[in-house]
Design an enzyme around this catalytic site. Structure first.
Site, PDB file in Angstrom:
ATOM      1  N   GLN A  90      35.404 -15.471 -15.382  1.00 58.27           N
ATOM      2  CA  GLN A  90      34.791 -15.358 -14.291  1.00 58.27           C
ATOM      3  C   GLN A  90      35.326 -16.748 -13.111  1.00 58.27           C
ATOM      4  O   GLN A  90      34.376 -16.414 -12.241  1.00 58.27           O
ATOM      5  CB  GLN A  90      33.444 -14.751 -14.163  1.00 58.27           C
ATOM      6  CG  GLN A  90      33.041 -14.075 -14.809  1.00 58.27           C
ATOM      7  CD  GLN A  90      31.015 -14.510 -15.029  1.00 58.27           C
ATOM      8  OE1 GLN A  90      30.557 -14.537 -14.827  1.00 58.27           O
ATOM      9  NE2 GLN A  90      31.244 -12.823 -16.278  1.00 58.27           N
ATOM     10  N   HIS A 152      28.959 -17.224 -15.257  1.00 56.72           N
ATOM     11  CA  HIS A 152      28.424 -16.714 -14.522  1.00 56.72           C
ATOM     12  C   HIS A 152      28.187 -18.466 -14.185  1.00 56.72           C
ATOM     13  O   HIS A 152      27.086 -19.701 -13.352  1.00 56.72           O
ATOM     14  CB  HIS A 152      26.853 -17.253 -15.707  1.00 56.72           C
ATOM     15  CG  HIS A 152      26.405 -15.528 -15.651  1.00 56.72           C
ATOM     16  ND1 HIS A 152      25.077 -15.674 -16.478  1.00 56.72           N
ATOM     17  CD2 HIS A 152      26.748 -15.104 -15.836  1.00 56.72           C
ATOM     18  CE1 HIS A 152      25.264 -14.486 -17.091  1.00 56.72           C
ATOM     19  NE2 HIS A 152      26.446 -13.841 -16.948  1.00 56.72           N
ATOM     20  N   GLU A 245      19.004  -7.850  -8.760  1.00 53.70           N
ATOM     21  CA  GLU A 245      17.717  -8.235  -7.548  1.00 53.70           C
ATOM     22  C   GLU A 245      18.221  -8.529  -6.680  1.00 53.70           C
ATOM     23  O   GLU A 245      19.622  -9.151  -6.440  1.00 53.70           O
ATOM     24  CB  GLU A 245      17.185  -9.525  -8.389  1.00 53.70           C
ATOM     25  CG  GLU A 245      16.167  -9.430 -10.009  1.00 53.70           C
ATOM     26  CD  GLU A 245      15.314 -10.750 -10.108  1.00 53.70           C
ATOM     27  OE1 GLU A 245      14.955 -10.569 -11.139  1.00 53.70           O
ATOM     28  OE2 GLU A 245      15.271 -11.532  -9.364  1.00 53.70           O
ATOM     29  N   TYR A 255      12.303 -17.829  -9.481  1.00 52.78           N
ATOM     30  CA  TYR A 255      12.341 -16.424  -9.870  1.00 52.78           C
ATOM     31  C   TYR A 255      12.184 -15.617 -11.227  1.00 52.78           C
ATOM     32  O   TYR A 255      12.955 -14.945 -11.973  1.00 52.78           O
ATOM     33  CB  TYR A 255      13.628 -16.198  -8.980  1.00 52.78           C
ATOM     34  CG  TYR A 255      13.808 -16.546  -7.477  1.00 52.78           C
ATOM     35  CD1 TYR A 255      13.129 -15.100  -6.505  1.00 52.78           C
ATOM     36  CD2 TYR A 255      14.040 -18.005  -7.071  1.00 52.78           C
ATOM     37  CE1 TYR A 255      12.635 -15.326  -5.395  1.00 52.78           C
ATOM     38  CE2 TYR A 255      13.592 -18.102  -5.692  1.00 52.78           C
ATOM     39  CZ  TYR A 255      13.087 -16.775  -4.637  1.00 52.78           C
ATOM     40  OH  TYR A 255      12.899 -17.235  -3.418  1.00 52.78           O
ATOM     41  N   TYR A 266      23.070  -7.353 -23.240  1.00 52.39           N
ATOM     42  CA  TYR A 266      24.006  -6.069 -23.471  1.00 52.39           C
ATOM     43  C   TYR A 266      24.176  -5.923 -24.653  1.00 52.39           C
ATOM     44  O   TYR A 266      25.276  -4.449 -24.999  1.00 52.39           O
ATOM     45  CB  TYR A 266      25.638  -7.367 -23.147  1.00 52.39           C
ATOM     46  CG  TYR A 266      25.792  -7.237 -21.929  1.00 52.39           C
ATOM     47  CD1 TYR A 266      25.788  -6.500 -20.653  1.00 52.39           C
ATOM     48  CD2 TYR A 266      25.436  -9.490 -21.270  1.00 52.39           C
ATOM     49  CE1 TYR A 266      25.707  -7.135 -19.513  1.00 52.39           C
ATOM     50  CE2 TYR A 266      25.331  -9.133 -20.167  1.00 52.39           C
ATOM     51  CZ  TYR A 266      25.581  -8.480 -19.477  1.00 52.39           C
ATOM     52  OH  TYR A 266      25.361  -9.189 -17.275  1.00 52.39           O
TER      53      TYR A 266
END
Length: 373
Positions: A90, A152, A245, A255, A266
């Site tokens: 990513q 991430h 979210e 959070y 997963y």
């Protein structure tokens, strides 16, 4: 004569068919009719879009290139001087945002995955835009510690009304890091343009919390925008299987990830049996199952008055655009748009021309305008 008439009729029918096939598809919603207009194509996994004062656009390609679009034409050569990004998983070149006073100082900011012998991290560099190249490139922030994973990175950025830069850093695929306040991963950092902790940050006086933190307990924020009226920073973050979210970012807030979540792992196994705990914020809205949200923007155009103030969120996995109407902190209406489009939406921006712009996350990625009919 009959054969000629048949041939002419067939040719006319074929011409009409081709013309119809070439006509842009018109999409319908509860509030509007619109089409998608292609501004540019041939981009390799475009990730972020910024609008220059002269009417041109800057686009990042995750492969590590910064491109410019002028007059609807993609410049053949990338912008020179872009810092090298670690392109893996990513990671790559991620967000680009302009300084609020860009017209005068020509400063822009890039987020990207960076690698050295200690591993990979999310990095931010500041640079001066000089038309076809970047100059005075300076690293202003590295999220520490580094790690070996390719997941991430977060990377979304936005400026607040005071000129401070908000940066999202993901948990790097290591869940506990999001609750470790001595670790830069898993939260939103609020920085000066030099990368220092912004004045007024909520944890400046604490020794066990990184002073750049504005929030923590965030899994992987990949959408961030400033509300056009209140000036507040809004984000969304990826859940695992479910639990995406939308959050209104508030100073000093936890959070909850991974202590609380509306998603599961997963593998199909629970991450936690808790969706709420004292001292941890609830999302404004969540999706289950996951839509894999991407960019987001508030609509401020005038072509569709019914959309005024609505929040638009792109979806990677479910390949659509979601419209949310929000009143008094509650989502009162949700509508899925372009559900048959069939391409991953990576970024959503409100353009200075009064229409929404989209990026598609493809090997042959596109820049699109959503034009009301």
């Amino acid at each position: 004569m009959l054969r000629s008439l048949k041939a002419a009729t067939a040719a006319a029918t074929l011409s009409l068919t081709l013309a119809c096939d070439a006509a842009p598809e018109v999409f319908h919603s509860d509030k509007a009719r619109f089409r998608l207009e292609t501004v540019a194509s041939g981009l390799e996994h475009p990730w972020s879009l910024a609008f220059l004062p002269d009417g041109s656009q800057l686009v990042t390609e995750r492969a590590g290139r910064l491109r410019r679009i002028r007059g609807g034409q993609l410049d053949p050569d990338p912008i020179a001087g872009v810092p090298e990004a670690a392109v893996a998983g990513q990671g790559g070149l991620l967000d680009v945002v302009l300084h609020p006073d860009f017209a005068n100082n020509q400063l822009l900011f890039l987020s990207y995955a960076h690698e050295n012998h200690q591993g990979k991290t999310t990095r931010v560099s500041r640079a001066r835009f000089a038309g076809d190249r970047l100059e005075s490139v300076e690293v202003i922030f590295d999220a520490l510690p580094r790690s070996r994973t390719n997941r991430h990175f977060g990377g979304r950025m936005a400026f607040d009304e005071d000129g401070y830069l908000y940066l999202a850093v993901g948990d790097r695929g290591d869940r506990p890091r999001a609750q470790d306040t001595r670790d830069d991963a898993g939260g939103v950092h609020r920085l000066t343009i030099d990368g220092d902790p912004a004045p007024g940050n909520p944890f400046l006086e604490l020794t066990d919390v990184q002073p750049t933190f504005f929030t923590y307990g965030n899994r992987n924020i990949q959408g961030m925008t400033r509300h056009p009226i209140t000036g507040e920073i809004w984000t969304h973050e990826h859940g695992p299987r479910g639990g995406d979210e939308i959050n209104l970012i508030s100073a000093g807030t936890n959070y909850g990830w991974p202590t609380i979540t509306y998603g599961i792992g997963y593998s199909g196994l629970p991450i936690t049996d808790k969706t709420a705990m004292p001292g941890m914020a609830q999302p404004l809205h969540y999706w289950d199952p996951s839509i894999a949200p991407s960019g987001m923007a508030f609509y401020t155009g005038t072509d569709v008055p019914e959309w005024q103030g609505d929040l638009f969120v792109g979806a990677l996995k479910l390949q659509k655009l979601v419209r949310l109407k929000i009143r008094e902190g509650q989502v009162v209406e949700e509508e899925d748009l372009i559900t048959g489009f069939g391409k991953r939406i990576r970024d959503v921006r409100m353009g200075p021309d009064g229409v929404l712009w989209l990026l598609t996350d493809e090997r042959d990625g596109e820049v699109l305008r959503l034009v009301p009919q």
